[in-house]
Design a protein around this motif. Structure first.
Motif, mmCIF file in Angstrom:
data_model
loop_
_atom_site.group_PDB
_atom_site.id
_atom_site.type_symbol
_atom_site.label_atom_id
_atom_site.label_comp_id
_atom_site.label_asym_id
_atom_site.label_seq_id
_atom_site.Cartn_x
_atom_site.Cartn_y
_atom_site.Cartn_z
ATOM 1 N N PHE A 152 0.865 -1.185 0.000
ATOM 2 C CA PHE A 152 0.000 0.000 0.000
ATOM 3 C C PHE A 152 0.897 1.230 0.000
ATOM 4 O O PHE A 152 1.598 1.493 0.987
ATOM 5 N N THR A 153 0.871 1.979 -1.075
ATOM 6 C CA THR A 153 1.765 3.133 -1.178
ATOM 7 C C THR A 153 1.225 4.136 -2.188
ATOM 8 O O THR A 153 0.461 3.769 -3.090
ATOM 9 N N ASP A 154 1.647 5.381 -2.044
ATOM 10 C CA ASP A 154 1.345 6.413 -3.029
ATOM 11 C C ASP A 154 2.627 6.909 -3.701
ATOM 12 O O ASP A 154 2.625 7.941 -4.375
ATOM 13 N N GLN A 155 3.711 6.152 -3.532
ATOM 14 C CA GLN A 155 4.990 6.559 -4.095
ATOM 15 C C GLN A 155 5.261 5.938 -5.463
ATOM 16 O O GLN A 155 6.286 6.210 -6.079
ATOM 17 N N LEU A 156 4.356 5.084 -5.930
ATOM 18 C CA LEU A 156 4.486 4.474 -7.249
ATOM 19 C C LEU A 156 3.080 4.222 -7.778
ATOM 20 O O LEU A 156 2.178 3.873 -7.014
ATOM 21 N N ASN A 157 2.895 4.404 -9.084
ATOM 22 C CA ASN A 157 1.594 4.120 -9.678
ATOM 23 C C ASN A 157 1.242 2.645 -9.494
ATOM 24 O O ASN A 157 2.125 1.794 -9.405
ATOM 25 N N GLU A 158 -0.034 2.348 -9.462
ATOM 26 C CA GLU A 158 -0.474 0.970 -9.268
ATOM 27 C C GLU A 158 0.144 0.069 -10.335
ATOM 28 O O GLU A 158 0.167 0.398 -11.518
ATOM 29 N N ASN A 159 0.644 -1.079 -9.888
ATOM 30 C CA ASN A 159 1.389 -1.964 -10.774
ATOM 31 C C ASN A 159 1.375 -3.366 -10.164
ATOM 32 O O ASN A 159 0.907 -3.569 -9.049
ATOM 33 N N SER A 160 1.915 -4.307 -10.897
ATOM 34 C CA SER A 160 2.022 -5.666 -10.370
ATOM 35 C C SER A 160 3.149 -6.396 -11.084
ATOM 36 O O SER A 160 3.570 -6.005 -12.174
ATOM 37 N N LYS A 206 5.482 -10.533 -10.661
ATOM 38 C CA LYS A 206 5.428 -11.871 -10.076
ATOM 39 C C LYS A 206 5.528 -11.772 -8.550
ATOM 40 O O LYS A 206 6.497 -11.283 -8.001
ATOM 41 N N GLY A 207 4.483 -12.217 -7.875
ATOM 42 C CA GLY A 207 4.481 -12.220 -6.418
ATOM 43 C C GLY A 207 4.218 -10.876 -5.780
ATOM 44 O O GLY A 207 4.390 -10.732 -4.568
ATOM 45 N N MET A 208 3.766 -9.872 -6.557
ATOM 46 C CA MET A 208 3.617 -8.543 -5.967
ATOM 47 C C MET A 208 2.484 -7.753 -6.598
ATOM 48 O O MET A 208 2.276 -7.792 -7.812
ATOM 49 N N ILE A 209 1.750 -7.039 -5.732
ATOM 50 C CA ILE A 209 0.744 -6.060 -6.151
ATOM 51 C C ILE A 209 1.068 -4.750 -5.460
ATOM 52 O O ILE A 209 1.154 -4.693 -4.231
ATOM 53 N N VAL A 210 1.274 -3.708 -6.250
ATOM 54 C CA VAL A 210 1.494 -2.365 -5.705
ATOM 55 C C VAL A 210 0.202 -1.588 -5.917
ATOM 56 O O VAL A 210 -0.267 -1.434 -7.043
ATOM 57 N N THR A 211 -0.395 -1.114 -4.820
ATOM 58 C CA THR A 211 -1.689 -0.455 -4.922
ATOM 59 C C THR A 211 -1.717 0.798 -4.059
ATOM 60 O O THR A 211 -0.843 1.012 -3.206
ATOM 61 N N SER A 212 -2.734 1.619 -4.266
ATOM 62 C CA SER A 212 -2.850 2.886 -3.541
ATOM 63 C C SER A 212 -3.111 2.657 -2.062
ATOM 64 O O SER A 212 -3.739 1.661 -1.660
ATOM 65 N N SER A 213 -2.670 3.589 -1.248
ATOM 66 C CA SER A 213 -2.924 3.519 0.201
ATOM 67 C C SER A 213 -4.411 3.610 0.508
ATOM 68 O O SER A 213 -4.856 3.187 1.576
ATOM 69 N N ASN A 214 -5.203 4.163 -0.440
ATOM 70 C CA ASN A 214 -6.635 4.345 -0.231
ATOM 71 C C ASN A 214 -7.477 3.239 -0.866
ATOM 72 O O ASN A 214 -8.685 3.388 -0.994
ATOM 73 N N THR A 215 -6.847 2.148 -1.268
ATOM 74 C CA THR A 215 -7.585 1.062 -1.903
ATOM 75 C C THR A 215 -8.647 0.493 -0.957
ATOM 76 O O THR A 215 -8.348 0.126 0.175
ATOM 77 N N LYS A 216 -9.886 0.425 -1.465
ATOM 78 C CA LYS A 216 -10.986 -0.090 -0.662
ATOM 79 C C LYS A 216 -10.943 -1.617 -0.611
ATOM 80 O O LYS A 216 -10.336 -2.276 -1.446
ATOM 81 N N GLU A 217 -11.633 -2.168 0.386
ATOM 82 C CA GLU A 217 -11.600 -3.610 0.623
ATOM 83 C C GLU A 217 -12.119 -4.387 -0.593
ATOM 84 O O GLU A 217 -11.547 -5.412 -0.973
ATOM 85 N N GLU A 218 -13.195 -3.910 -1.213
ATOM 86 C CA GLU A 218 -13.763 -4.610 -2.371
ATOM 87 C C GLU A 218 -12.778 -4.632 -3.527
ATOM 88 O O GLU A 218 -12.614 -5.646 -4.201
ATOM 89 N N MET A 219 -12.108 -3.497 -3.760
ATOM 90 C CA MET A 219 -11.131 -3.441 -4.847
ATOM 91 C C MET A 219 -9.914 -4.309 -4.543
ATOM 92 O O MET A 219 -9.350 -4.942 -5.439
ATOM 93 N N LEU A 220 -9.505 -4.366 -3.277
ATOM 94 C CA LEU A 220 -8.387 -5.220 -2.904
ATOM 95 C C LEU A 220 -8.729 -6.681 -3.171
ATOM 96 O O LEU A 220 -7.900 -7.441 -3.702
ATOM 97 N N LYS A 221 -9.946 -7.081 -2.831
ATOM 98 C CA LYS A 221 -10.369 -8.459 -3.099
ATOM 99 C C LYS A 221 -10.325 -8.738 -4.601
ATOM 100 O O LYS A 221 -9.857 -9.794 -5.025
ATOM 101 N N ARG A 222 -10.807 -7.793 -5.401
ATOM 102 C CA ARG A 222 -10.761 -7.969 -6.864
ATOM 103 C C ARG A 222 -9.330 -8.140 -7.341
ATOM 104 O O ARG A 222 -9.031 -9.005 -8.163
ATOM 105 N N LYS A 223 -8.422 -7.328 -6.825
ATOM 106 C CA LYS A 223 -7.020 -7.405 -7.243
ATOM 107 C C LYS A 223 -6.403 -8.755 -6.866
ATOM 108 O O LYS A 223 -5.654 -9.354 -7.655
ATOM 109 N N LEU A 224 -6.705 -9.237 -5.667
ATOM 110 C CA LEU A 224 -6.120 -10.501 -5.206
ATOM 111 C C LEU A 224 -6.653 -11.686 -6.006
ATOM 112 O O LEU A 224 -5.891 -12.596 -6.365
#
Length: 473
Positions: free
Chosen positions: A229-237, A239-257
């Motif tokens: 969870f960070t705002d220092q890099l644009n959302e990305n992914s 192998k083995g990693m998801i970089v997402t916004s610090s404000n990511t909501k629970e529903e969106m996090l579930k979708r990403k996972l």
């Protein structure tokens, strides 16, 4: 002298790296099929950080001493060398600069990765050397940091330990498989692992709930993933990693996972078929698809399969191994329903014209014992429909689609029939006949008529056998 030669061959290797990448993809596809003959090795990666670049030492062990191995080097790697433990350059049986002999059972590569700014976050996805014909079953990553100590390192593998000393920090990551993505940012992060599959990284003031997505527990072989969870890099992914916004909501996090699971599981899907991941993700996460095509596909599946059948379909998808494609999805439905379909195949690309769900009858349709027609019968909403135009022409009727494309004229001898696509009537020899339903159906630009109306209106005899269907007047 050997340094000059090494520089020349490194330049040459970089030039041919792009040519070799397709070979690596082909090999990876083969390896994913579970070939037991493919060699399995382990590797250790040491990352030493300096102000302008990263110095990498990659040690691959478990190789056959007398076998030459071909390397694939990403274009981001510079000053690349293959060396022995004593510092001498690697040997080769021939003059091919792409192949090397292990020193005992080990190959060691050294190279650098330039980093433009010391205070800017970065994500590395393809940052290691690959060997054709081998599978890396385990990776250890040791990071030695002198100049970036105020920030934090994250790898797409479990963090096993951090040791902070007066002048230097050490990180150790260990996991299964090849090298994962590697991330660094100048702000400090805290690690909070809620279960064995997902590890969360947050800033010092951030809070992470004890997420417990039951949907993940139902996915066979969910791979390890680090969520930053960070705002220092644009959302990305990676192998083995998801970089997402610090404000990511629970529903969106579930979708990403959930999406990450399918992205890793079906990484061989063609570019045209990647949109299917939206369908898989949305059904599993119990969310609305993001794409219009995904919404239409999922709606058709729900209308044509029972809840148990739909669950069985996704059980096949989740538990299946090997390559996934639209043809395989259609076969899953056939396995469940006992009726063949081309639903996924006909809707293969996101941009193709939408084709509604239907089954088709595999039996051949012929006129008597002679001519076989090209069309096939289909099942739409439980009703069997016959290809109208093809049957009429083979039975020597003259068929005309009128210019407005809303009516069809059928002629034979002194008899004429006119059908309207949007009305429950037809005209026979200039007399109107009202019907309880429209006898002619247009599906995907093809015209169909049920057995009932073919027999009632045209007096066609239909003999439905186990392997073929015979029509006659």
């Amino acid at each position: 002298m050997w340094r000059t030669a090494s520089l020349i061959f490194v330049i040459f290797l970089t030039a041919i790296g792009g040519v070799l990448s397709w070979q690596w993809k082909a090999y990876s596809k083969q390896a994913s099929l579970g070939d037991d003959n493919i060699e399995k090795v382990v590797q250790e990666l040491t990352v030493q950080s300096s102000e302008k670049d990263l110095h990498i030492t990659q040690r691959i062990s478990g190789l056959k001493p007398d076998k030459e191995y071909q390397v694939v080097i990403p274009g981001e790697l510079f000053q690349w060398l293959c060396i022995k433990d004593n510092g001498d350059p690697c040997e080769s049986k021939d003059e091919n600069p792409q192949t090397f002999l292990p020193d005992k059972d080990t190959l060691i590569f050294q190279y650098t990765i330039p980093i433009q700014k010391i205070d800017t976050a970065f994500l590395l996805k393809e940052w290691t050397t690959d060997l054709l014909g081998v599978i890396v079953k385990a990776t250890d990553i040791e990071i030695i940091d002198i100049v970036r100590r105020k920030g934090s390192w994250v790898a797409g593998m479990p963090l096993k330990g951090i040791k902070e000393m007066d002048l230097i920090d050490y990180y150790l990551f260990k996991g299964n498989g090849a090298a994962p993505a590697l991330y660094w940012q100048p702000a400090a992060l805290q690690n909070k692992q809620t279960n064995k599959e997902v590890s969360y990284y947050i800033n010092q003031q951030g809070l992470v709930k004890d997420y417990d997505f039951e949907e993940l527990n139902r996915l066979k072989g969910y791979p390890f993933v680090s969520v930053v969870f960070t705002d220092q890099l644009n959302e990305n992914s990676g192998k083995g990693m998801i970089v997402t916004s610090s404000n990511t909501k629970e529903e969106m996090l579930k979708r990403k996972l959930v999406h990450y699971y399918y992205q890793m599981k079906f990484n061989e899907l063609s570019a045209d078929e990647k949109w299917l991941l939206d369908v898989f993700t949305s059904y599993t996460a119990k969310l609305t698809p993001l794409s219009e095509k995904g919404k239409a596909i999922l709606q058709e599946l729900k209308e044509n399969l029972s809840e148990d059948e739909l669950a069985a379909l996704f059980n096949e998808i989740n538990n299946g191994s090997g390559e996934m494609n639209t043809e395989k999805l259609d076969k899953f439905i056939y396995k469940i329903k006992g009726l063949p379909t081309r639903f996924f195949t006909l809707n293969k690309t996101e941009s193709t014209k939408w084709v509604p769900f239907h089954y088709y009858d595999p039996r051949k349709i012929s006129i008597g014992n002679k001519e076989q027609i090209e069309g096939e019968a289909i099942y739409d909403k439980g009703m069997m429909l016959y290809p109208f135009m093809e049957i009429m022409e083979k039975l020597e009727f003259e068929v005309k689609v009128l210019p407005n494309h809303k009516s069809i004229l059928v002629l034979k001898g002194r008899n004429s029939y006119r059908f309207y696509l949007n009305q429950n009537i037809f005209i026979y020899n200039e007399e109107d006949y009202g019907l309880l339903e429209n006898p002619l159906v247009n599906l995907n630009g093809h015209y169909y008529m049920s057995k009932q109306w073919l027999q009632t209106i045209f007096k066609i005899s239909i003999d439905e056998g186990k392997e073929d269907i015979k029509l006659s007047l």
